[in-house]
Design a protein around this motif. Structure first.
Motif, PDB file in Angstrom:
ATOM      1  N   MET A 114       0.841  -1.200   0.000  1.00  0.00           N
ATOM      2  CA  MET A 114       0.000   0.000   0.000  1.00  0.00           C
ATOM      3  C   MET A 114       0.876   1.250   0.000  1.00  0.00           C
ATOM      4  N   ILE A 115       0.218   2.388  -0.159  1.00  0.00           N
ATOM      5  CA  ILE A 115       0.889   3.682  -0.062  1.00  0.00           C
ATOM      6  C   ILE A 115       0.580   4.263   1.317  1.00  0.00           C
ATOM      7  N   ILE A 116       1.627   4.690   2.015  1.00  0.00           N
ATOM      8  CA  ILE A 116       1.466   5.242   3.360  1.00  0.00           C
ATOM      9  C   ILE A 116       1.916   6.696   3.343  1.00  0.00           C
ATOM     10  N   LEU A 117       0.980   7.610   3.543  1.00  0.00           N
ATOM     11  CA  LEU A 117       1.293   9.036   3.627  1.00  0.00           C
ATOM     12  C   LEU A 117       1.650   9.342   5.077  1.00  0.00           C
ATOM     13  N   ALA A 118       2.836   9.866   5.309  1.00  0.00           N
ATOM     14  CA  ALA A 118       3.280  10.085   6.692  1.00  0.00           C
ATOM     15  C   ALA A 118       3.561  11.558   6.955  1.00  0.00           C
ATOM     16  N   ALA A 119       2.905  12.085   7.984  1.00  0.00           N
ATOM     17  CA  ALA A 119       3.142  13.482   8.370  1.00  0.00           C
ATOM     18  C   ALA A 119       4.454  13.595   9.132  1.00  0.00           C
ATOM     19  N   THR A 120       5.243  14.596   8.788  1.00  0.00           N
ATOM     20  CA  THR A 120       6.529  14.835   9.456  1.00  0.00           C
ATOM     21  C   THR A 120       6.475  16.160  10.221  1.00  0.00           C
ATOM     22  N   PRO A 121       7.360  16.367  11.187  1.00  0.00           N
ATOM     23  CA  PRO A 121       7.343  17.608  11.986  1.00  0.00           C
ATOM     24  C   PRO A 121       7.416  18.865  11.115  1.00  0.00           C
ATOM     25  N   ILE A 122       6.688  19.898  11.531  1.00  0.00           N
ATOM     26  CA  ILE A 122       6.730  21.180  10.817  1.00  0.00           C
ATOM     27  C   ILE A 122       7.789  22.101  11.419  1.00  0.00           C
ATOM     28  N   GLY A 123       8.448  21.645  12.453  1.00  0.00           N
ATOM     29  CA  GLY A 123       9.498  22.453  13.079  1.00  0.00           C
ATOM     30  C   GLY A 123      10.167  21.705  14.207  1.00  0.00           C
ATOM     31  N   ASN A 124       9.382  21.343  15.219  1.00  0.00           N
ATOM     32  CA  ASN A 124       9.919  20.685  16.403  1.00  0.00           C
ATOM     33  C   ASN A 124       9.996  19.179  16.173  1.00  0.00           C
ATOM     34  N   LEU A 125      11.208  18.629  16.205  1.00  0.00           N
ATOM     35  CA  LEU A 125      11.396  17.191  15.971  1.00  0.00           C
ATOM     36  C   LEU A 125      10.686  16.342  17.024  1.00  0.00           C
ATOM     37  N   GLY A 126      10.430  16.920  18.193  1.00  0.00           N
ATOM     38  CA  GLY A 126       9.734  16.191  19.236  1.00  0.00           C
ATOM     39  C   GLY A 126       8.314  15.825  18.860  1.00  0.00           C
ATOM     40  N   ASP A 127       7.795  16.423  17.788  1.00  0.00           N
ATOM     41  CA  ASP A 127       6.435  16.124  17.340  1.00  0.00           C
ATOM     42  C   ASP A 127       6.372  14.890  16.452  1.00  0.00           C
ATOM     43  N   ALA A 128       7.509  14.299  16.148  1.00  0.00           N
ATOM     44  CA  ALA A 128       7.511  13.067  15.349  1.00  0.00           C
ATOM     45  C   ALA A 128       6.833  11.961  16.147  1.00  0.00           C
ATOM     46  N   SER A 129       5.852  11.318  15.564  1.00  0.00           N
ATOM     47  CA  SER A 129       5.120  10.275  16.280  1.00  0.00           C
ATOM     48  C   SER A 129       5.896   8.965  16.302  1.00  0.00           C
ATOM     49  N   ARG A 130       5.527   8.104  17.238  1.00  0.00           N
ATOM     50  CA  ARG A 130       6.160   6.782  17.308  1.00  0.00           C
ATOM     51  C   ARG A 130       5.868   6.007  16.020  1.00  0.00           C
ATOM     52  N   ALA A 138       2.598   6.694 -11.909  1.00  0.00           N
ATOM     53  CA  ALA A 138       2.249   5.346 -12.371  1.00  0.00           C
ATOM     54  C   ALA A 138       3.288   4.322 -11.906  1.00  0.00           C
ATOM     55  N   GLU A 139       4.556   4.674 -12.017  1.00  0.00           N
ATOM     56  CA  GLU A 139       5.632   3.771 -11.595  1.00  0.00           C
ATOM     57  C   GLU A 139       5.548   3.463 -10.100  1.00  0.00           C
ATOM     58  N   LEU A 140       5.290   4.470  -9.297  1.00  0.00           N
ATOM     59  CA  LEU A 140       5.228   4.270  -7.852  1.00  0.00           C
ATOM     60  C   LEU A 140       3.981   3.493  -7.443  1.00  0.00           C
ATOM     61  N   VAL A 141       2.882   3.696  -8.147  1.00  0.00           N
ATOM     62  CA  VAL A 141       1.667   2.925  -7.856  1.00  0.00           C
ATOM     63  C   VAL A 141       1.921   1.444  -8.110  1.00  0.00           C
ATOM     64  N   GLU A 142       2.580   1.122  -9.199  1.00  0.00           N
ATOM     65  CA  GLU A 142       2.890  -0.279  -9.505  1.00  0.00           C
ATOM     66  C   GLU A 142       3.829  -0.863  -8.447  1.00  0.00           C
TER      67      GLU A 142
END
Length: 272
Positions: free
Chosen positions: A1-17, A65-69
């Protein structure tokens, strides 16, 4: 599957487990900027070094298309430089292609500049609209803002620090100098600042120069008190000028507060 992952907008401490675990287990990552992703891996102490594939505004159409495949056979982690992919960032074309091809898409929620700014702005949050980046060219910017003058929902915009003074001045013209707004600067970072006030006050604040990443939040228009019969007359006048009845009803509804459906039905009855 494709997993969209949110990354910190500034503070690295906001990165989720979940984000860290996904990075530790990823074999392929589609990244808006591979250098930014490499720095993120290092900053989070992730030893895994997945294959990095660039996915940005300039190549998404040809890469989708390449990434979907690829995602048919293994998980594909998708990252933007900050925040959630697809939200004013690359990824929308990839998700659309995946949906059409029947490839599953999921998301790892996380930091969002839009929601963070909305939360701290001190303006109504029950209804809002995200308008993305403000147009760069003055004429296009003025036209776009003018079209939003009667928008009743709180509006959220992205803008560059080099243009924010001009943008706020154009907003004061389009929305009125006394419209309430907030400029959220460097959210979650060391020098975070939220400047609140009328657009006129914020224009003066920005004249000294503004630095950092910005989000502008503007209060929606207050519906004017217009008697229902007068509102119906406005609808009929717009129709006389060539606007479709449905569109005219919606436009008048936006700045009077009357129901679009009721305006439509009343105008239709008069026309009969």
């Amino acid at each position: 599957m494709i997993i969209l992952a949110a990354t910190p907008i500034g503070n690295l401490g906001d990165a989720s487990r979940r984000l860290v675990e996904a990075l530790e287990n990823a074999t392929v990552v589609a990244a808006e900027d591979t250098r930014t992703t490499q720095r993120l891996l290092a900053a989070l102490g992730v030893a895994n070094r997945p294959r990095l594939v660039a996915l940005h505004d300039h190549n998404e159409k040809t890469k989708a298309a390449e990434l979907v495949e690829l995602a048919r056979d293994q998980d594909l982690l998708v990252l933007s430089d900050a925040g959630m992919p697809t939200v004013s960032d690359p990824g929308f074309g990839l998700v659309a292609a995946a949906a059409e091809a029947g490839v599953a898409v999921t998301a790892i929620p996380g930091p969002s500049a839009v929601l963070t700014a909305l939360a701290v702005a001190g303006l109504p949050t029950d209804r809002f609209t995200f308008e993305g980046f403000v147009a760069r060219k003055p004429g296009e910017r003025s036209a776009a803002l003018g079209a939003l003058a009667a928008e009743p929902r709180t509006m959220v915009f992205f803008d560059a620090p080099t243009r924010v003074a001009a943008t706020l001045a154009d907003m004061a013209v389009a929305f009125g100098a006394d419209r309430r707004a907030a400029v959220c600067r460097e959210l979650t970072k060391l020098h975070e600042e939220v400047a609140r006030g009328t657009l006129a006050e914020l224009v003066a604040w920005a004249e000294a120069g503004v630095r950092g990443e910005l989000v502008i939040v503007v209060a929606g228009a207050t519906a004017r008190v217009v008697p229902f019969p007068d509102a119906v007359t406005q609808v009929l006048e717009l129709v006389r000028q060539g606007t479709r009845l449905k569109d005219a009803s919606a436009e008048v509804s936006a700045h009077t507060g009357h129901s679009s459906r009721e305006l439509y039905q009343a105008a239709l009855a008069v026309r009969r």
